[in-house]
Design a protein around this motif. Structure first.
Motif, PDB file in Angstrom:
ATOM      1  N   MET A   1     -88.847 110.409  43.429  1.00  0.00           N
ATOM      2  CA  MET A   1     -87.614 110.605  42.683  1.00  0.00           C
ATOM      3  C   MET A   1     -86.415 110.666  43.625  1.00  0.00           C
ATOM      4  O   MET A   1     -85.625 111.603  43.582  1.00  0.00           O
ATOM      5  CB  MET A   1     -87.679 111.877  41.862  1.00  0.00           C
ATOM      6  CG  MET A   1     -88.685 111.875  40.773  1.00  0.00           C
ATOM      7  SD  MET A   1     -88.122 110.723  39.508  1.00  0.00           S
ATOM      8  CE  MET A   1     -89.569 110.606  38.541  1.00  0.00           C
ATOM      9  N   GLN A   2     -86.242 109.705  44.461  1.00  0.00           N
ATOM     10  CA  GLN A   2     -85.157 109.689  45.430  1.00  0.00           C
ATOM     11  C   GLN A   2     -83.782 109.595  44.786  1.00  0.00           C
ATOM     12  O   GLN A   2     -82.784 109.892  45.427  1.00  0.00           O
ATOM     13  CB  GLN A   2     -85.343 108.531  46.418  1.00  0.00           C
ATOM     14  CG  GLN A   2     -86.524 108.721  47.334  1.00  0.00           C
ATOM     15  CD  GLN A   2     -86.331 109.912  48.250  1.00  0.00           C
ATOM     16  OE1 GLN A   2     -85.256 110.139  48.768  1.00  0.00           O
ATOM     17  NE2 GLN A   2     -87.381 110.689  48.442  1.00  0.00           N
ATOM     18  N   THR A   3     -83.706 109.187  43.529  1.00  0.00           N
ATOM     19  CA  THR A   3     -82.413 109.075  42.855  1.00  0.00           C
ATOM     20  C   THR A   3     -82.027 110.352  42.123  1.00  0.00           C
ATOM     21  O   THR A   3     -80.984 110.403  41.487  1.00  0.00           O
ATOM     22  CB  THR A   3     -82.416 107.904  41.860  1.00  0.00           C
ATOM     23  OG1 THR A   3     -83.435 108.161  40.876  1.00  0.00           O
ATOM     24  CG2 THR A   3     -82.697 106.592  42.571  1.00  0.00           C
ATOM     25  N   ALA A   4     -82.858 111.397  42.199  1.00  0.00           N
ATOM     26  CA  ALA A   4     -82.554 112.645  41.507  1.00  0.00           C
ATOM     27  C   ALA A   4     -81.276 113.258  42.064  1.00  0.00           C
ATOM     28  O   ALA A   4     -80.993 113.183  43.250  1.00  0.00           O
ATOM     29  CB  ALA A   4     -83.713 113.626  41.656  1.00  0.00           C
ATOM     30  N   LYS A   5     -80.485 113.849  41.168  1.00  0.00           N
ATOM     31  CA  LYS A   5     -79.275 114.580  41.524  1.00  0.00           C
ATOM     32  C   LYS A   5     -79.339 115.932  40.844  1.00  0.00           C
ATOM     33  O   LYS A   5     -79.984 116.084  39.812  1.00  0.00           O
ATOM     34  CB  LYS A   5     -78.024 113.843  41.042  1.00  0.00           C
ATOM     35  CG  LYS A   5     -77.782 112.518  41.687  1.00  0.00           C
ATOM     36  CD  LYS A   5     -76.520 111.888  41.114  1.00  0.00           C
ATOM     37  CE  LYS A   5     -76.261 110.521  41.680  1.00  0.00           C
ATOM     38  NZ  LYS A   5     -75.058 109.918  41.082  1.00  0.00           N
ATOM     39  N   LEU A   6     -78.644 116.901  41.395  1.00  0.00           N
ATOM     40  CA  LEU A   6     -78.572 118.211  40.759  1.00  0.00           C
ATOM     41  C   LEU A   6     -77.636 118.119  39.560  1.00  0.00           C
ATOM     42  O   LEU A   6     -76.469 117.752  39.699  1.00  0.00           O
ATOM     43  CB  LEU A   6     -78.054 119.255  41.750  1.00  0.00           C
ATOM     44  CG  LEU A   6     -77.965 120.681  41.215  1.00  0.00           C
ATOM     45  CD1 LEU A   6     -79.341 121.206  40.842  1.00  0.00           C
ATOM     46  CD2 LEU A   6     -77.315 121.573  42.250  1.00  0.00           C
TER      47      LEU A   6
END
Length: 150
Positions: free
Chosen positions: A1-6
């Protein structure tokens, strides 16, 4: 999930109304209050995007202290100490450097200003900087970083 953002994070407070006024003073948009649950939600940034949210929950007793960093531009960061002061909020010394200007974490590199909310939570304005990291420099003032990276 390298594209995950907070997307969102939550803090606790002993006084919801005081916390609401504080975060509104930072320019955050009050999105919703659930009075019976004693919680307020704020949008950060472009409200139409609804990409970032902060929840503030009222609790009794000791409130555990947390840390949150808010991304702003480098230009905004350069004026943030004065901007906070105009709102009655003091920037804090961190990493042994008095808050006379933003500091740089040269390993990232990113510049920061630290301050606290009414409940003592550690808050940070942070701006990512261009150029390669220089961890050997440690933590320095932004003006020194800029002079070394011309």
């Amino acid at each position: 999930m390298q594209t995950a953002k907070l997307y969102e994070t939550h803090l606790k407070t002993n006084h919801l109304e005081k916390a609401i006024e504080f975060y509104k003073s930072l320019g955050f948009t009050l999105a919703y209050v659930i009075e019976e649950r004693r919680v307020a939600f704020f949008y950060l940034g472009d409200v139409s995007q609804k990409e970032n949210m902060l929840g503030i929950w009222e609790t009794e007793g000791d409130v555990p202290k947390r840390h949150i960093a808010f991304t702003i531009t480098t230009d905004e960061l350069k004026s943030s100490i004065q901007w906070l002061s105009e709102r009655g909020i003091a920037a804090e010394e961190d990493f042994g450097l008095p808050p006379i200007e933003p500091i740089v974490h040269s390993w990232m590199p990113a510049a920061s200003v630290y301050f606290r909310d009414p409940d003592g939570n550690s808050l940070e304005y942070i701006a990512l900087l261009d150029g390669p990291p220089h961890p050997e420099l440690g933590v320095i003032y932004l003006s020194k970083w800029e002079s070394l990276n011309k």
